[in-house]
Scaffold this motif. Structure first.
Motif, PDB file in Angstrom:
ATOM      1  N   PHE A  33      17.573 -10.798  40.169  1.00 16.53           N
ATOM      2  CA  PHE A  33      17.828 -10.147  38.886  1.00 16.53           C
ATOM      3  C   PHE A  33      18.536 -11.105  37.931  1.00 16.53           C
ATOM      4  CE2 PHE A  33      17.879  -5.458  40.477  1.00 16.53           C
ATOM      5  CZ  PHE A  33      16.506  -5.529  40.647  1.00 16.53           C
ATOM      6  N   GLY A  34      19.490 -11.876  38.468  1.00 17.10           N
ATOM      7  CA  GLY A  34      20.201 -12.843  37.639  1.00 17.10           C
ATOM      8  C   GLY A  34      19.270 -13.918  37.117  1.00 17.10           C
ATOM      9  N   LEU A  35      18.356 -14.384  37.968  1.00 17.00           N
ATOM     10  CA  LEU A  35      17.402 -15.407  37.550  1.00 17.00           C
ATOM     11  C   LEU A  35      16.488 -14.880  36.442  1.00 17.00           C
ATOM     12  CD1 LEU A  35      16.270 -18.238  37.990  1.00 17.00           C
ATOM     13  CD2 LEU A  35      14.782 -17.287  39.767  1.00 17.00           C
ATOM     14  N   ALA A  36      16.092 -13.619  36.553  1.00 11.49           N
ATOM     15  CA  ALA A  36      15.253 -13.020  35.511  1.00 11.49           C
ATOM     16  C   ALA A  36      15.997 -12.977  34.176  1.00 11.49           C
ATOM     17  CB  ALA A  36      14.835 -11.606  35.932  1.00 11.49           C
ATOM     18  N   ARG A 170      13.285  -2.323  43.364  1.00 12.83           N
ATOM     19  CA  ARG A 170      13.987  -3.450  43.994  1.00 12.83           C
ATOM     20  C   ARG A 170      13.066  -4.655  44.198  1.00 12.83           C
ATOM     21  NH1 ARG A 170      18.823  -2.011  46.282  1.00 12.83           N
ATOM     22  NH2 ARG A 170      18.660  -3.632  47.901  1.00 12.83           N
ATOM     23  N   LYS A 171      12.203  -4.890  43.251  1.00 14.46           N
ATOM     24  CA  LYS A 171      11.293  -6.036  43.308  1.00 14.46           C
ATOM     25  C   LYS A 171      11.866  -7.166  42.448  1.00 14.46           C
ATOM     26  CE  LYS A 171       8.420  -3.879  45.949  1.00 14.46           C
ATOM     27  NZ  LYS A 171       8.281  -4.281  47.374  1.00 14.46           N
ATOM     28  N   GLY A 172      12.980  -7.729  42.909  1.00 12.14           N
ATOM     29  CA  GLY A 172      13.669  -8.743  42.133  1.00 12.14           C
ATOM     30  C   GLY A 172      12.851 -10.006  41.953  1.00 12.14           C
ATOM     31  N   LYS A 173      12.173 -10.447  43.000  1.00 11.47           N
ATOM     32  CA  LYS A 173      11.373 -11.668  42.904  1.00 11.47           C
ATOM     33  C   LYS A 173      10.223 -11.494  41.927  1.00 11.47           C
ATOM     34  CE  LYS A 173       8.891 -15.059  45.747  1.00 11.47           C
ATOM     35  NZ  LYS A 173       8.474 -15.430  47.122  1.00 11.47           N
ATOM     36  N   GLY A 180       9.781 -15.193  33.996  1.00  5.46           N
ATOM     37  CA  GLY A 180       9.479 -16.609  33.839  1.00  5.46           C
ATOM     38  C   GLY A 180       8.175 -16.832  33.090  1.00  5.46           C
ATOM     39  N   ILE A 181       7.134 -16.085  33.467  1.00  4.62           N
ATOM     40  CA  ILE A 181       5.834 -16.206  32.810  1.00  4.62           C
ATOM     41  C   ILE A 181       5.932 -15.750  31.351  1.00  4.62           C
ATOM     42  CG2 ILE A 181       3.468 -15.347  32.788  1.00  4.62           C
ATOM     43  CD1 ILE A 181       3.677 -15.123  35.853  1.00  4.62           C
ATOM     44  N   GLY A 182       6.587 -14.602  31.126  1.00  5.36           N
ATOM     45  CA  GLY A 182       6.721 -14.086  29.770  1.00  5.36           C
ATOM     46  C   GLY A 182       7.533 -15.012  28.876  1.00  5.36           C
ATOM     47  N   SER A 183       8.597 -15.593  29.423  1.00  6.49           N
ATOM     48  CA  SER A 183       9.427 -16.511  28.651  1.00  6.49           C
ATOM     49  C   SER A 183       8.659 -17.768  28.281  1.00  6.49           C
ATOM     50  CB  SER A 183      10.685 -16.874  29.448  1.00  6.49           C
ATOM     51  OG  SER A 183      11.476 -15.725  29.697  1.00  6.49           O
ATOM     52  N   ILE A 211       4.197  -9.617  23.479  1.00  2.00           N
ATOM     53  CA  ILE A 211       3.094  -8.770  23.935  1.00  2.00           C
ATOM     54  C   ILE A 211       2.588  -9.242  25.300  1.00  2.00           C
ATOM     55  CG2 ILE A 211       0.705  -8.091  23.453  1.00  2.00           C
ATOM     56  CD1 ILE A 211       1.451  -8.227  20.453  1.00  2.00           C
ATOM     57  N   PHE A 212       2.467 -10.553  25.472  1.00  2.00           N
ATOM     58  CA  PHE A 212       2.028 -11.101  26.758  1.00  2.00           C
ATOM     59  C   PHE A 212       3.019 -10.735  27.857  1.00  2.00           C
ATOM     60  CE2 PHE A 212       1.674 -14.390  30.000  1.00  2.00           C
ATOM     61  CZ  PHE A 212       0.309 -14.435  30.206  1.00  2.00           C
ATOM     62  N   ARG A 213       4.314 -10.807  27.537  1.00  2.00           N
ATOM     63  CA  ARG A 213       5.344 -10.418  28.518  1.00  2.00           C
ATOM     64  C   ARG A 213       5.187  -8.956  28.908  1.00  2.00           C
ATOM     65  NH1 ARG A 213      10.202  -7.758  27.755  1.00  2.00           N
ATOM     66  NH2 ARG A 213      11.736  -8.038  29.440  1.00  2.00           N
ATOM     67  N   GLY A 214       4.930  -8.098  27.915  1.00  2.00           N
ATOM     68  CA  GLY A 214       4.751  -6.682  28.218  1.00  2.00           C
ATOM     69  C   GLY A 214       3.564  -6.420  29.114  1.00  2.00           C
ATOM     70  N   VAL A 215       2.440  -7.075  28.820  1.00  2.00           N
ATOM     71  CA  VAL A 215       1.244  -6.926  29.662  1.00  2.00           C
ATOM     72  C   VAL A 215       1.521  -7.418  31.081  1.00  2.00           C
ATOM     73  CG1 VAL A 215      -1.130  -7.708  29.998  1.00  2.00           C
ATOM     74  CG2 VAL A 215      -0.337  -7.078  27.706  1.00  2.00           C
TER      75      VAL A 215
END
Length: 232
Positions: A33-36, A170-173, A180-183, A211-215
Motif C-alpha cells: 500500500f505504501g509503494l502504491a 487486500r490485494k496490495g501487490k 505504477g502503470i497508471g503513474s 483515464i488510463f489509470r482508471g481503466v
C-alpha cells in the motif's frame, strides 16, 4: 473516519499482543500500500516538474489554480473513501469478491455523479466568471484547460471505486502494480503531448493518463474477481 471505522467494524479493544501479531501479519500488505502511494505521489511531482521546466512557474501556477477549482469534489471523494473502505472490507469478508465488485462499481458511479453534478457543470458553464473571480483576471488565459483537468478529476472519482475494492480485498501487490502503470502513463502522456501542443497538451496528457489509470484499476479488480471465482 477512524471513529466511523470502529463503529462499522464493531471493534472491541483487545490485548496488546494481539495487536502486535496483527501488525506483523500485515506488514507486507502495508508495504505494498505504501509503494502504491509513493508511485502516485511521485507521478504528481514528476508532472509538476515537467510543466515547470517546460513552461515556467506561471504555467504551473495556472495548472494548480484550475486543479484547485475542483478541490471541493476531490475532498468529497477522499471523504467518501475514508468511510466506505471499512464497509467494503466487511462486504469482502462476508459476501466475497463478486459482491465487492458490485459495491465498488456503485461507489465509482456515485462518486462520478457527485463530481458531475456538484462541480463539472458549474465550471464548464461559468468558468469565465469563476476563474477571474477567485484568482484574478490574469488567470483567465488558463480557462481553456478546465475541461481536461475536469476529466482527470472525473476519472479519478471513477477509479476510486476500483482502488477501494483492491484495498478491501487486500490485494496490495496488484494495487501497487496498477498505480505504477497508471503513474507511468500520466507522466508519459504529459511528456509526449506538451511538446507539440503546449500547456493544453500537458493538461490533456494528465487527463489521458488519469483515464488510463482508471481503466487499469477496473481491469485489475475484475481480474481479482475472476481469479477468486476460479479458486472457489
Amino acid at each position: 473516519g477512524a471513529v466511523v471505522g470502529y463503529v462499522q467494524f464493531r471493534v472491541r479493544l483487545g490485548s496488546l499482543s494481539n495487536g502486535l501479531r496483527w501488525l506483523q501479519q500485515s506488514r507486507h500488505l502495508g508495504g505494498w500500500f505504501g509503494l502504491a502511494s509513493v508511485a502516485h505521489s511521485a507521478a504528481n511531482q514528476l508532472v509538476a516538474i515537467l510543466i515547470g521546466v517546460g513552461f515556467g512557474p506561471a504555467a504551473l501556477g495556472g495548472i494548480r489554480a484550475v486543479q484547485n477549482l475542483f478541490a471541493p469534489a476531490q475532498l468529497a471523494v477522499v471523504s467518501v473513501e475514508s468511510v466506505t473502505l471499512p464497509h467494503m472490507s466487511r462486504v469482502n469478508e462476508e459476501s466475497g469478491v463478486s459482491t465487492l465488485f458490485r459495491t465498488a462499481l456503485l461507489v465509482g458511479v456515485a462518486l462520478a455523479s457527485l463530481v458531475v453534478l456538484t462541480v463539472w457543470l458549474a465550471l464548464i458553464n461559468w468558468r469565465d466568471a469563476i476563474i477571474p473571480g477567485l484568482f484574478g483576471e490574469e488567470f483567465l488565459e488558463f480557462s481553456g484547460i478546465v475541461v481536461p483537468i475536469g476529466l482527470s478529476v472525473l476519472a479519478a472519482a471513477v477509479a476510486a471505486g476500483a482502488t477501494l475494492g483492491l484495498k478491501a480485498s487486500r490485494k496490495g501487490k496488484v494495487l501497487a502494480q496498477m498505480e505504477g502503470i497508471g503513474s507511468a502513463a500520466r507522466v508519459t502522456g504529459v511528456g509526449a503531448l506538451q511538446v507539440p501542443f503546449g500547456l493544453s497538451g500537458a493538461a490533456w496528457g494528465i487527463a489521458v493518463g488519469s483515464i488510463f489509470r482508471g481503466v487499469t484499476a477496473w481491469v485489475a479488480l475484475l481480474r481479482v474477481g475472476r481469479s477468486s471465482q476460479r479458486i472457489e
